[in-house]
Design a protein around this motif. Structure first.
Motif, PDB file in Angstrom:
ATOM      1  N   ILE A 195       0.842  -1.205   0.000  1.00  0.00           N
ATOM      2  CA  ILE A 195       0.000   0.000   0.000  1.00  0.00           C
ATOM      3  C   ILE A 195       0.869   1.245   0.000  1.00  0.00           C
ATOM      4  O   ILE A 195       0.687   2.154  -0.817  1.00  0.00           O
ATOM      5  N   ILE A 205       1.290   4.776  -2.730  1.00  0.00           N
ATOM      6  CA  ILE A 205       0.819   6.126  -2.401  1.00  0.00           C
ATOM      7  C   ILE A 205       1.759   7.139  -3.042  1.00  0.00           C
ATOM      8  O   ILE A 205       2.962   7.130  -2.771  1.00  0.00           O
ATOM      9  N   ARG A 218      -8.407  12.004  -1.837  1.00  0.00           N
ATOM     10  CA  ARG A 218      -9.750  11.431  -1.785  1.00  0.00           C
ATOM     11  C   ARG A 218     -10.091  10.772  -3.119  1.00  0.00           C
ATOM     12  O   ARG A 218      -9.849  11.344  -4.177  1.00  0.00           O
ATOM     13  N   LEU A 269      -6.124   0.210  -3.313  1.00  0.00           N
ATOM     14  CA  LEU A 269      -7.061   0.525  -2.220  1.00  0.00           C
ATOM     15  C   LEU A 269      -8.284  -0.370  -2.285  1.00  0.00           C
ATOM     16  O   LEU A 269      -8.849  -0.747  -1.256  1.00  0.00           O
ATOM     17  N   ILE A 297     -12.850   6.663  -0.372  1.00  0.00           N
ATOM     18  CA  ILE A 297     -11.648   6.350   0.394  1.00  0.00           C
ATOM     19  C   ILE A 297     -10.757   7.585   0.425  1.00  0.00           C
ATOM     20  O   ILE A 297     -10.513   8.209  -0.615  1.00  0.00           O
ATOM     21  N   SER A 298     -10.286   7.927   1.608  1.00  0.00           N
ATOM     22  CA  SER A 298      -9.356   9.045   1.778  1.00  0.00           C
ATOM     23  C   SER A 298      -8.057   8.524   2.366  1.00  0.00           C
ATOM     24  O   SER A 298      -8.069   7.640   3.219  1.00  0.00           O
ATOM     25  N   ILE A 299      -6.955   9.094   1.921  1.00  0.00           N
ATOM     26  CA  ILE A 299      -5.651   8.798   2.510  1.00  0.00           C
ATOM     27  C   ILE A 299      -5.162  10.077   3.175  1.00  0.00           C
ATOM     28  O   ILE A 299      -5.004  11.110   2.516  1.00  0.00           O
ATOM     29  N   GLU A 321      -2.110  11.837   5.240  1.00  0.00           N
ATOM     30  CA  GLU A 321      -0.685  11.713   5.524  1.00  0.00           C
ATOM     31  C   GLU A 321      -0.340  12.618   6.702  1.00  0.00           C
ATOM     32  O   GLU A 321      -0.671  13.803   6.705  1.00  0.00           O
ATOM     33  N   TYR A 347       0.231   7.165   7.862  1.00  0.00           N
ATOM     34  CA  TYR A 347      -0.917   7.297   6.970  1.00  0.00           C
ATOM     35  C   TYR A 347      -2.128   6.699   7.644  1.00  0.00           C
ATOM     36  O   TYR A 347      -2.030   5.684   8.338  1.00  0.00           O
ATOM     37  N   SER A 348      -3.279   7.313   7.442  1.00  0.00           N
ATOM     38  CA  SER A 348      -4.542   6.659   7.794  1.00  0.00           C
ATOM     39  C   SER A 348      -5.367   6.603   6.515  1.00  0.00           C
ATOM     40  O   SER A 348      -5.437   7.568   5.764  1.00  0.00           O
ATOM     41  N   ILE A 349      -5.941   5.443   6.275  1.00  0.00           N
ATOM     42  CA  ILE A 349      -6.817   5.274   5.122  1.00  0.00           C
ATOM     43  C   ILE A 349      -8.225   5.131   5.664  1.00  0.00           C
ATOM     44  O   ILE A 349      -8.499   4.250   6.478  1.00  0.00           O
TER      45      ILE A 349
END
Length: 167
Positions: free
Chosen positions: A24, A28, A44, A64, A84-86, A88, A160-162
């Motif tokens: 993953i 990114i 996003r 993702l 889905i949002s990533i 950082e 990172y949060s997904i």
């Protein structure tokens, strides 16, 4: 933790393996470093509800989507997320207390990558700080989702949060 679990918090350590996390992260795209204390960047994908004009693409990237399928196949979601949002975070970055918009759906699912984070959940006079380990899955639903604010304290290392939503 039992109190929070009964009110809608689910935390699953080691939901992803280290090799899954590495795949993953390798997908990114890099970003510019921004000055400030909040998240460094947000990407996003999918539905633009509730994030009008903030989307990178209405198509969710395959790397993702494969995580979405794992979340569904393990019974944490019944349908693939449509948004889905990533997020950082660089060392020192945080996110202030908030409740995700109603349009984000009844369940917020978060995968944490690269480093641990401390999340503060608060409602009225109650407050709990929990460790969100790297590679864990966290869900906010029911009372925790709609009544409690959540925030991330300044992180020590890049993270990172997904965030998976069905809004």
């Amino acid at each position: 933790m039992n109190l929070l679990s009964s009110q809608g918090l689910v935390l699953v350590p080691d939901f992803l393996s280290k090799p899954e996390e590495d795949i993953i992260i390798s997908n990114i795209p890099p970003t510019k470093t921004m000055k400030g204390s909040s998240r460094n960047s947000i990407r996003r994908y999918g539905s633009n509800i509730p994030y009008k004009n903030q989307m990178i693409s209405d198509t969710i990237p395959e790397y993702l989507d494969s995580v979405s399928l794992k979340i569904v196949s393990n019974g944490f979601l019944t349908d693939r997320p449509n948004s889905i949002s990533i997020n950082e975070y660089l060392p020192g970055n945080s996110i202030p207390p908030h409740i995700d918009s109603i349009e984000s759906g009844p369940l917020i699912t978060i995968i944490s990558l690269m480093s641990d984070a401390m999340m503060v959940l608060a409602f009225q006079e109650k407050s709990h700080t929990i460790l969100v380990p790297a590679r864990s899955l966290l869900q906010l639903k029911d009372e925790i989702r709609y009544k409690w604010t959540h925030s991330i304290l300044p992180v020590r290392d890049k993270r990172y949060s997904i965030v998976f939503r069905n809004g």
